[in-house]
Design a protein around this motif. Structure first.
Motif, PDB file in Angstrom:
ATOM      1  N   MET A   1       0.850  -1.196   0.000  1.00  0.00           N
ATOM      2  CA  MET A   1       0.000   0.000   0.000  1.00  0.00           C
ATOM      3  C   MET A   1       0.887   1.249   0.000  1.00  0.00           C
ATOM      4  O   MET A   1       1.741   1.404   0.872  1.00  0.00           O
ATOM      5  N   SER A   2       0.731   2.112  -1.005  1.00  0.00           N
ATOM      6  CA  SER A   2       1.564   3.299  -1.086  1.00  0.00           C
ATOM      7  C   SER A   2       1.130   4.350  -0.075  1.00  0.00           C
ATOM      8  O   SER A   2      -0.048   4.466   0.263  1.00  0.00           O
ATOM      9  N   MET A   3       2.108   5.099   0.400  1.00  0.00           N
ATOM     10  CA  MET A   3       1.852   6.134   1.388  1.00  0.00           C
ATOM     11  C   MET A   3       1.427   7.423   0.692  1.00  0.00           C
ATOM     12  O   MET A   3       1.770   7.668  -0.452  1.00  0.00           O
ATOM     13  N   SER A   4       0.645   8.236   1.398  1.00  0.00           N
ATOM     14  CA  SER A   4       0.206   9.524   0.864  1.00  0.00           C
ATOM     15  C   SER A   4       0.111  10.522   2.012  1.00  0.00           C
ATOM     16  O   SER A   4       0.118  10.144   3.192  1.00  0.00           O
ATOM     17  N   GLU A   5       0.006  11.796   1.669  1.00  0.00           N
ATOM     18  CA  GLU A   5      -0.144  12.836   2.683  1.00  0.00           C
ATOM     19  C   GLU A   5      -1.413  12.614   3.499  1.00  0.00           C
ATOM     20  O   GLU A   5      -1.415  12.778   4.723  1.00  0.00           O
ATOM     21  N   VAL A   6      -2.484  12.235   2.834  1.00  0.00           N
ATOM     22  CA  VAL A   6      -3.761  12.010   3.527  1.00  0.00           C
ATOM     23  C   VAL A   6      -3.631  10.850   4.510  1.00  0.00           C
ATOM     24  O   VAL A   6      -4.132  10.919   5.639  1.00  0.00           O
ATOM     25  N   LYS A   7      -2.942   9.797   4.113  1.00  0.00           N
ATOM     26  CA  LYS A   7      -2.773   8.654   5.015  1.00  0.00           C
ATOM     27  C   LYS A   7      -1.957   9.035   6.240  1.00  0.00           C
ATOM     28  O   LYS A   7      -2.263   8.601   7.362  1.00  0.00           O
ATOM     29  N   ILE A   8      -0.929   9.840   6.038  1.00  0.00           N
ATOM     30  CA  ILE A   8      -0.127  10.292   7.182  1.00  0.00           C
ATOM     31  C   ILE A   8      -0.966  11.158   8.106  1.00  0.00           C
ATOM     32  O   ILE A   8      -0.915  11.014   9.333  1.00  0.00           O
ATOM     33  N   CYS A   9      -1.762  12.046   7.538  1.00  0.00           N
ATOM     34  CA  CYS A   9      -2.648  12.884   8.355  1.00  0.00           C
ATOM     35  C   CYS A   9      -3.657  12.025   9.112  1.00  0.00           C
ATOM     36  O   CYS A   9      -3.952  12.284  10.285  1.00  0.00           O
ATOM     37  N   ASN A  10      -4.173  10.996   8.464  1.00  0.00           N
ATOM     38  CA  ASN A  10      -5.133  10.117   9.131  1.00  0.00           C
ATOM     39  C   ASN A  10      -4.489   9.293  10.239  1.00  0.00           C
ATOM     40  O   ASN A  10      -5.134   8.986  11.249  1.00  0.00           O
ATOM     41  N   LEU A  11      -3.207   8.941  10.068  1.00  0.00           N
ATOM     42  CA  LEU A  11      -2.490   8.278  11.161  1.00  0.00           C
ATOM     43  C   LEU A  11      -2.423   9.201  12.371  1.00  0.00           C
ATOM     44  O   LEU A  11      -2.606   8.763  13.514  1.00  0.00           O
ATOM     45  N   ALA A  12      -2.162  10.487  12.120  1.00  0.00           N
ATOM     46  CA  ALA A  12      -2.106  11.463  13.207  1.00  0.00           C
ATOM     47  C   ALA A  12      -3.479  11.652  13.850  1.00  0.00           C
ATOM     48  O   ALA A  12      -3.613  11.658  15.082  1.00  0.00           O
ATOM     49  N   LEU A  13      -4.497  11.784  13.027  1.00  0.00           N
ATOM     50  CA  LEU A  13      -5.852  11.984  13.546  1.00  0.00           C
ATOM     51  C   LEU A  13      -6.337  10.769  14.325  1.00  0.00           C
ATOM     52  O   LEU A  13      -7.031  10.905  15.346  1.00  0.00           O
ATOM     53  N   ARG A  14      -5.971   9.593  13.873  1.00  0.00           N
ATOM     54  CA  ARG A  14      -6.365   8.370  14.563  1.00  0.00           C
ATOM     55  C   ARG A  14      -5.768   8.321  15.973  1.00  0.00           C
ATOM     56  O   ARG A  14      -6.417   7.870  16.927  1.00  0.00           O
ATOM     57  N   LYS A  15      -4.537   8.806  16.116  1.00  0.00           N
ATOM     58  CA  LYS A  15      -3.892   8.837  17.434  1.00  0.00           C
ATOM     59  C   LYS A  15      -4.664   9.751  18.390  1.00  0.00           C
ATOM     60  O   LYS A  15      -4.627   9.568  19.608  1.00  0.00           O
ATOM     61  N   LEU A  16      -5.366  10.727  17.818  1.00  0.00           N
ATOM     62  CA  LEU A  16      -6.136  11.680  18.624  1.00  0.00           C
ATOM     63  C   LEU A  16      -7.589  11.243  18.800  1.00  0.00           C
ATOM     64  O   LEU A  16      -8.356  11.918  19.479  1.00  0.00           O
ATOM     65  N   GLY A  17      -7.972  10.138  18.174  1.00  0.00           N
ATOM     66  CA  GLY A  17      -9.362   9.700  18.228  1.00  0.00           C
ATOM     67  C   GLY A  17     -10.287  10.633  17.474  1.00  0.00           C
ATOM     68  O   GLY A  17     -11.472  10.734  17.782  1.00  0.00           O
ATOM     69  N   ALA A  18      -9.733  11.313  16.456  1.00  0.00           N
ATOM     70  CA  ALA A  18     -10.506  12.301  15.692  1.00  0.00           C
ATOM     71  C   ALA A  18     -11.056  11.681  14.408  1.00  0.00           C
ATOM     72  O   ALA A  18     -10.679  10.583  14.017  1.00  0.00           O
ATOM     73  N   ARG A  19     -11.950  12.422  13.754  1.00  0.00           N
ATOM     74  CA  ARG A  19     -12.503  11.962  12.477  1.00  0.00           C
ATOM     75  C   ARG A  19     -11.419  11.938  11.416  1.00  0.00           C
ATOM     76  O   ARG A  19     -10.573  12.833  11.359  1.00  0.00           O
ATOM     77  N   LEU A  20     -11.442  10.928  10.582  1.00  0.00           N
ATOM     78  CA  LEU A  20     -10.477  10.825   9.494  1.00  0.00           C
ATOM     79  C   LEU A  20     -10.941  11.681   8.318  1.00  0.00           C
ATOM     80  O   LEU A  20     -12.112  12.070   8.248  1.00  0.00           O
TER      81      LEU A  20
END
Length: 198
Positions: A1-20
């Motif tokens: 699975m290729s990485m993207s800016e959105v995926k990195i942002c979603n990794l960060a948001l997931r750590k915060l329990g926020a909406r993806l």
């Protein structure tokens, strides 16, 4: 699975329990905040360590005008340079002033940290550190919790340490023959001893 800016942002948001998010152009608070900070946080983490995947080598472009004093020559900093690591030889003295590199070397090559914008080129450990740093930077805006901010900074420091160790294990440097610990072990004159693991 290729990485993207959105995926990195979603990794960060997931750590915060926020909406993806689905795009950095979304109008949600999460997307707007990530879009605002992503590039600066990425470049900051790239500067935190001499990452192997971000290393670049170049012959520097000498400028016609010499520095007013202190050094004999000046060169243009490469436009994609985030951090100048060293000139051709690690012992070469230099200083970076604005977009100029000042040195006494008449012909200069450099090793530097390049601004890498394509997430596909990121090392997996770097991705985790970047996501953790992004989570720390956006935690207050997204959660409003000082406790969450502190948790994310701790997470980032741990992720950065792990990423540095993983990255450093992939390279070796010439060993300095005048190291006291080598002399104590009687190894300083041994020509076969030429590497030091970082």
């Amino acid at each position: 699975m290729s990485m993207s800016e959105v995926k990195i942002c979603n990794l960060a948001l997931r750590k915060l329990g926020a909406r993806l998010i689905e795009s950095l152009n979304d109008t949600s608070q999460e997307a707007v905040t990530c879009n605002l900070l992503y590039e600066q946080v990425r470049d900051t983490v790239l500067r935190e360590h001499p990452w192997n995947f971000a290393a670049a080598r170049v012959r520097l472009a000498k400028l016609a005008e010499a520095p007013a004093f202190g050094y004999s020559f000046q060169y243009q900093v490469p436009p994609d340079c985030l951090h100048l690591r060293q000139l051709m030889n690690a012992q070469d003295e230099f200083v970076v002033e604005g977009d100029r590199i000042l040195t006494n070397r008449d012909s200069a090559h450099a090793v530097y940290t390049k601004r890498i914008t394509n997430p596909v080129l990121f090392d997996p450990s770097f991705v985790m550190a970047l996501a953790a740093r992004l989570a720390a930077e956006i935690a207050d805006d997204i959660t409003g919790s000082n406790t969450r901010v502190k948790e994310m900074w701790t997470l980032y420091l741990n992720a950065l340490q792990a990423a540095r160790l993983a990255d450093s294990s992939e390279g070796r440097e010439d060993i300095r023959q005048d190291e006291p610990w080598l002399e104590a072990r009687g190894l300083s004159d041994d020509p076969t001893v030429n590497v030091l693991w970082r």
